[in-house]
Design an enzyme around this catalytic site. Sequence first.
Site, PDB file in Angstrom:
ATOM      1  N   LYS A   1       0.832  -1.206   0.000  1.00  0.00           N
ATOM      2  CA  LYS A   1       0.000   0.000   0.000  1.00  0.00           C
ATOM      3  C   LYS A   1       0.874   1.267   0.000  1.00  0.00           C
ATOM      4  O   LYS A   1       2.090   1.187   0.245  1.00  0.00           O
ATOM      5  CB  LYS A   1      -0.917  -0.041   1.228  1.00  0.00           C
ATOM      6  CG  LYS A   1      -1.952  -1.182   1.186  1.00  0.00           C
ATOM      7  CD  LYS A   1      -2.857  -1.108   2.413  1.00  0.00           C
ATOM      8  CE  LYS A   1      -3.976  -2.132   2.365  1.00  0.00           C
ATOM      9  NZ  LYS A   1      -4.900  -1.967   3.528  1.00  0.00           N
TER      10      LYS A   1
ATOM     11  N   TYR B   1     -12.426  -2.558  -3.621  1.00  0.00           N
ATOM     12  CA  TYR B   1     -12.971  -2.588  -2.251  1.00  0.00           C
ATOM     13  C   TYR B   1     -14.495  -2.611  -2.230  1.00  0.00           C
ATOM     14  O   TYR B   1     -15.098  -2.153  -1.259  1.00  0.00           O
ATOM     15  CB  TYR B   1     -12.446  -1.391  -1.458  1.00  0.00           C
ATOM     16  CG  TYR B   1     -11.019  -1.575  -0.960  1.00  0.00           C
ATOM     17  CD1 TYR B   1     -10.666  -2.636  -0.119  1.00  0.00           C
ATOM     18  CD2 TYR B   1     -10.016  -0.672  -1.303  1.00  0.00           C
ATOM     19  CE1 TYR B   1      -9.372  -2.800   0.348  1.00  0.00           C
ATOM     20  CE2 TYR B   1      -8.703  -0.830  -0.831  1.00  0.00           C
ATOM     21  CZ  TYR B   1      -8.393  -1.897  -0.006  1.00  0.00           C
ATOM     22  OH  TYR B   1      -7.111  -2.060   0.467  1.00  0.00           O
TER      23      TYR B   1
ATOM     24  N   ARG C   1      -1.765 -14.147   4.043  1.00  0.00           N
ATOM     25  CA  ARG C   1      -2.537 -13.460   5.087  1.00  0.00           C
ATOM     26  C   ARG C   1      -1.936 -13.731   6.475  1.00  0.00           C
ATOM     27  O   ARG C   1      -1.955 -12.864   7.343  1.00  0.00           O
ATOM     28  CB  ARG C   1      -4.016 -13.811   4.990  1.00  0.00           C
ATOM     29  CG  ARG C   1      -4.618 -13.121   3.738  1.00  0.00           C
ATOM     30  CD  ARG C   1      -6.088 -13.316   3.594  1.00  0.00           C
ATOM     31  NE  ARG C   1      -6.873 -12.762   4.667  1.00  0.00           N
ATOM     32  CZ  ARG C   1      -7.354 -11.509   4.714  1.00  0.00           C
ATOM     33  NH1 ARG C   1      -7.074 -10.644   3.745  1.00  0.00           N
ATOM     34  NH2 ARG C   1      -8.105 -11.134   5.719  1.00  0.00           N
TER      35      ARG C   1
ATOM     36  N   ASN D   1      -1.973  -0.081   6.929  1.00  0.00           N
ATOM     37  CA  ASN D   1      -1.380  -1.322   7.431  1.00  0.00           C
ATOM     38  C   ASN D   1      -0.500  -2.039   6.403  1.00  0.00           C
ATOM     39  O   ASN D   1      -0.391  -3.259   6.416  1.00  0.00           O
ATOM     40  CB  ASN D   1      -2.484  -2.229   7.972  1.00  0.00           C
ATOM     41  CG  ASN D   1      -3.580  -2.446   6.942  1.00  0.00           C
ATOM     42  OD1 ASN D   1      -3.415  -2.083   5.775  1.00  0.00           O
ATOM     43  ND2 ASN D   1      -4.677  -3.038   7.356  1.00  0.00           N
TER      44      ASN D   1
ATOM     45  N   HIS E   1      -2.021  -5.466   1.375  1.00  0.00           N
ATOM     46  CA  HIS E   1      -3.300  -6.133   1.137  1.00  0.00           C
ATOM     47  C   HIS E   1      -2.995  -7.527   0.600  1.00  0.00           C
ATOM     48  O   HIS E   1      -2.055  -7.701  -0.159  1.00  0.00           O
ATOM     49  CB  HIS E   1      -4.109  -5.361   0.079  1.00  0.00           C
ATOM     50  CG  HIS E   1      -5.244  -6.177  -0.480  1.00  0.00           C
ATOM     51  ND1 HIS E   1      -6.466  -6.248   0.161  1.00  0.00           N
ATOM     52  CD2 HIS E   1      -5.336  -6.977  -1.567  1.00  0.00           C
ATOM     53  CE1 HIS E   1      -7.259  -7.072  -0.530  1.00  0.00           C
ATOM     54  NE2 HIS E   1      -6.597  -7.518  -1.583  1.00  0.00           N
TER      55      HIS E   1
ATOM     56  N   GLU F   1      -9.585  -9.907  -8.098  1.00  0.00           N
ATOM     57  CA  GLU F   1      -8.631  -8.821  -7.874  1.00  0.00           C
ATOM     58  C   GLU F   1      -7.472  -8.880  -8.871  1.00  0.00           C
ATOM     59  O   GLU F   1      -7.022  -7.852  -9.356  1.00  0.00           O
ATOM     60  CB  GLU F   1      -8.111  -8.879  -6.424  1.00  0.00           C
ATOM     61  CG  GLU F   1      -9.216  -8.579  -5.417  1.00  0.00           C
ATOM     62  CD  GLU F   1      -8.812  -8.813  -3.973  1.00  0.00           C
ATOM     63  OE1 GLU F   1      -7.629  -9.165  -3.715  1.00  0.00           O
ATOM     64  OE2 GLU F   1      -9.674  -8.641  -3.088  1.00  0.00           O
TER      65      GLU F   1
END
Length: 138
Positions: A11, A51, A87, A118, A121, A132
């Site tokens: 990000k 999103y 993740r 954060n 992604h 995506e």
Amino acid sequence: MSAEETLILVKPDGVARGLTGEILRRIEAKGYTIVDLRMVTASRELLVAHYEEHEGKPFFEPLVEFMASGPVVAVRASGNRVIEGFRALAGATDPTAAAPGTIRGDLGRDWGLAVQQNLVHGSDSTLSAERELSLWFA
Ligand code: IDP
């Protein structure tokens, strides 16, 4: 063993803080393959599509604005169970709560803003990964 693919984003906070290399290093050190990679400043249209599940939530607009605020690095990564595995590497959404040892737990900063910055992604299912990846690597 069938290789799975996921979309990972570094990000704007990760790129601005010079953490792209460290994040890519962790992905590769875990044994995942970087299949494709591009740096892009995303359009609002792309981010709204990316999103879509969060549309209407209070952090949606700040999230889209933040994600459009600078370049991101989009990564197509592959590996056995890479969706779940990345993740786990990323850690919990909230960088304060994210476990040490994870990207967000080790490197994420809580700035107390409307959106959690954060660093990364990662797609959360095979369906999201397909959707995506087709958005970011059209
Ligand atoms: P994830 O990135 O850990 O999968 P999601 O729930 O999909 O988390 O949320 C997408 C992004 O939206 C998060 O990474 C974070 O940047 C932001 N976000 C999620 N929940 C909140 C919140 O409650 N407050 C502020 N920002 C949030």
